[in-house]
Enzyme design. Structure first.
Site, PDB file in Angstrom:
ATOM      1  CG  HIS A   1      -2.238   6.319  -3.562  1.00  0.00           C
ATOM      2  ND1 HIS A   1      -2.757   6.237  -4.822  1.00  0.00           N
ATOM      3  CD2 HIS A   1      -1.115   5.561  -3.575  1.00  0.00           C
ATOM      4  CE1 HIS A   1      -1.989   5.457  -5.567  1.00  0.00           C
ATOM      5  NE2 HIS A   1      -0.974   5.042  -4.830  1.00  0.00           N
TER       6      HIS A   1
HETATM    7  C1  UD1 Z   1       2.349   1.718  -2.248  1.00  0.00           C
HETATM    8  C2  UD1 Z   1       3.284   1.724  -3.456  1.00  0.00           C
HETATM    9  C3  UD1 Z   1       2.620   2.437  -4.616  1.00  0.00           C
HETATM   10  C4  UD1 Z   1       1.226   1.899  -4.875  1.00  0.00           C
HETATM   11  C5  UD1 Z   1       0.417   1.910  -3.585  1.00  0.00           C
HETATM   12  C6  UD1 Z   1      -0.968   1.337  -3.772  1.00  0.00           C
HETATM   13  C7  UD1 Z   1       5.689   1.866  -2.834  1.00  0.00           C
HETATM   14  C8  UD1 Z   1       6.899   2.720  -2.869  1.00  0.00           C
HETATM   15  N1  UD1 Z   1       4.529   2.458  -3.198  1.00  0.00           N
HETATM   16  O1  UD1 Z   1       2.153   3.049  -1.825  1.00  0.00           O
HETATM   17  O2  UD1 Z   1       3.405   2.237  -5.769  1.00  0.00           O
HETATM   18  O3  UD1 Z   1       0.597   2.717  -5.842  1.00  0.00           O
HETATM   19  O4  UD1 Z   1       1.119   1.133  -2.612  1.00  0.00           O
HETATM   20  O5  UD1 Z   1      -1.774   1.621  -2.645  1.00  0.00           O
HETATM   21  O6  UD1 Z   1       5.790   0.712  -2.524  1.00  0.00           O
HETATM   22  N2  UD1 Z   1      -1.302   2.023   5.439  1.00  0.00           N
HETATM   23  C9  UD1 Z   1      -2.294   1.547   6.259  1.00  0.00           C
HETATM   24  N3  UD1 Z   1      -2.739   0.260   6.061  1.00  0.00           N
HETATM   25  C10 UD1 Z   1      -2.235  -0.544   5.091  1.00  0.00           C
HETATM   26  C11 UD1 Z   1      -1.207  -0.049   4.264  1.00  0.00           C
HETATM   27  C12 UD1 Z   1      -0.759   1.234   4.447  1.00  0.00           C
HETATM   28  O7  UD1 Z   1      -2.781   2.249   7.150  1.00  0.00           O
HETATM   29  O8  UD1 Z   1      -2.699  -1.699   4.959  1.00  0.00           O
HETATM   30  C13 UD1 Z   1      -0.840   3.427   5.625  1.00  0.00           C
HETATM   31  C14 UD1 Z   1       0.371   3.534   6.497  1.00  0.00           C
HETATM   32  O9  UD1 Z   1       0.233   4.691   7.260  1.00  0.00           O
HETATM   33  C15 UD1 Z   1       1.518   3.731   5.526  1.00  0.00           C
HETATM   34  C16 UD1 Z   1       0.831   4.488   4.395  1.00  0.00           C
HETATM   35  O10 UD1 Z   1      -0.498   3.967   4.356  1.00  0.00           O
HETATM   36  O11 UD1 Z   1       2.568   4.404   6.099  1.00  0.00           O
HETATM   37  C17 UD1 Z   1       1.473   4.295   3.056  1.00  0.00           C
HETATM   38  O12 UD1 Z   1       1.575   2.913   2.741  1.00  0.00           O
HETATM   39  P1  UD1 Z   1       2.826   2.351   1.903  1.00  0.00           P
HETATM   40  O13 UD1 Z   1       2.662   0.885   1.707  1.00  0.00           O
HETATM   41  O14 UD1 Z   1       4.115   2.819   2.498  1.00  0.00           O
HETATM   42  O15 UD1 Z   1       2.724   3.090   0.529  1.00  0.00           O
HETATM   43  P2  UD1 Z   1       1.502   3.385  -0.435  1.00  0.00           P
HETATM   44  O16 UD1 Z   1       1.261   4.848  -0.431  1.00  0.00           O
HETATM   45  O17 UD1 Z   1       0.338   2.494  -0.157  1.00  0.00           O
END
Ligand code: UD1
Length: 361
Positions: free
Chosen positions: A203
């Site tokens: 991820h």
């Molecule tokens: C975040 C953390 C990372 C952690 C990870 C665990 C930061 C910089 N990174 O990364 O350290 O390892 O969480 O998962 O804070 N999305 C959904 N539904 C959700 C949440 C996210 O669809 O409930 C999708 C969205 O398109 C979003 C993407 O996932 O843009 C990434 O989510 P984001 O919270 O920005 O970062 P993670 O990759 O989850």
């Protein structure tokens, strides 16, 4: 002592689950703030239900967005909470955008900040989580370290005086919840046999957001799955990237599933042959479960496991991933005693209780 705990993403929920419960057990007041960075029920709600976490007093509903958006809006909204609640300290967890936002607000509002899982360091230095760790440690007051190496990392940056070795709070949770780990429903639905599959998760933005890294990773997993089945719970970021780059055909032979809960994930880990991952937490939980991990990163925050030969680092070259995955089947000596005794959260709570005696009321 009034503590404001700040969480936002999956790995933070599981840390607060144990730390928050110890804080409340010790008679301190805890106000829980969910920034809303993770919001889908399988990314957030299921953790609160399964780990019997306290309902957050605040949900800031920040959601997805750029780093500037999540950190900036997080600061604006967290500052309002701090001004309204007037806590004696803030607790931030791990290395997400909620962590850095909380730490900066605490520092600027002159409220002491405790960082749970402090002192981790890794390359590349421009990785978002690494930036969050370094800044958080430098502006926080109490740095609760999971390992001796984390303490040394703080020493090397001239902030060793703020380090407190407590051990790893995720080990606390693992030990408490071990009787409830259960991956059987997932395995039977996917028609997989316990002990005869490889668990994989990807991820990280640097592995998912460009085709030239994601494609060879998926090709390698596809090749590995021809010999041993691969079970791959899919983070929403990775799902979107596969669709965006049109890589669906590569994952046809892989058992792709929706993100799973903590108890299911740990159950699957225990039943797996080994793990292929770029998750920070999972590579260490694999070690707790007695499984080795191939870590698809240049470096690891859990460097001790790599130095001990337990976990292997790997780039995104297809052939290298396949070759190193084969090495993981070998038995190697189990490194011992790196992450404390499973009482890190109690130690954090008793440290804060001690501090509360110093706070004038
Ligand atoms: C975040 C953390 C990372 C952690 C990870 C665990 C930061 C910089 N990174 O990364 O350290 O390892 O969480 O998962 O804070 N999305 C959904 N539904 C959700 C949440 C996210 O669809 O409930 C999708 C969205 O398109 C979003 C993407 O996932 O843009 C990434 O989510 P984001 O919270 O920005 O970062 P993670 O990759 O989850």
């Amino acid at each position: 002592m009034k503590v404001v705990s700040i969480v936002g993403a999956r790995p933070q929920f599981i840390k607060e689950a144990v730390v928050g419960s110890e804080i409340r057990k010790a008679g301190m007041e805890e106000i829980l703030v969910h920034t809303g960075q993770h919001y889908d029920s399988n990314m957030s709600g299921v953790f609160f239900e399964q780990l019997e976490m306290k309902k957050p007093e605040y949900n800031l509903e920040i959601g997805s967005g750029s780093h500037g958006f999540q950190t900036g809006l997080g600061m604006i909204k967290l500052e309002e909470v701090v001004l309204a609640e007037k806590p004696d300290c803030l607790l931030v967890y791990g290395d997400t955008n909620a962590t850095i936002a909380g730490a900066l607000v605490g520092a600027k509002c002159k409220v002491p900040v405790g960082h749970v899982e402090a002192g981790l360091r890794q390359f590349p230095k421009d990785m978002p989580e690494e930036i969050n760790r370094v800044v958080t440690d430098h502006v926080s007051h109490w740095l609760f370290c999971p390992s001796r190496l984390a303490m040394e990392n703080l020493e090397a940056e001239g902030i060793g005086n703020k380090g407190i070795f407590v051990g790893d709070v995720m080990l606390d949770l693992f030990k408490r919840m071990v009787p409830f780990f259960d991956g059987t429903a997932v395995l039977s639905k996917q028609e997989l046999e316990p002990g005869d599959f490889i668990l994989a998760t990807i991820h990280r933005d640097f592995n998912t957001d460009t085709r030239d890294r994601l494609e060879p990773i998926l090709k390698a997993l596809a090749m590995i799955s021809q010999k041993t089945p691969v079970l791959f719970p899919l983070h929403p970021r990775t799902k979107k990237a596969i669709e965006k780059f049109g890589l669906e055909s590569l994952v046809k032979g892989i058992s792709l599933i929706e993100p799973v809960s903590y108890l299911e994930m740990m159950g699957l880990l225990k039943e797996s042959s080994f793990l292929i991952t770029d998750s920070g937490g999972l590579q260490k939980e694999a070690y707790f479960a007695g499984k080795r991990a191939l870590v698809l990163m240049e470096d690891s925050g859990w460097r001790e496991l790599v130095d001990a030969g337990w976990n292997l680092l790997c780039g995104t070259d297809e052939a290298e991933i396949v070759r190193k995955a084969l090495q993981l089947g070998k038995a190697v000596p189990v490194p011992k005693g790196i992450y404390g005794n499973g009482d890190a959260s109690e130690k954090i709570a008793s440290f804060l209780q001690q501090k509360s005696r110093e706070v004038p009321h």
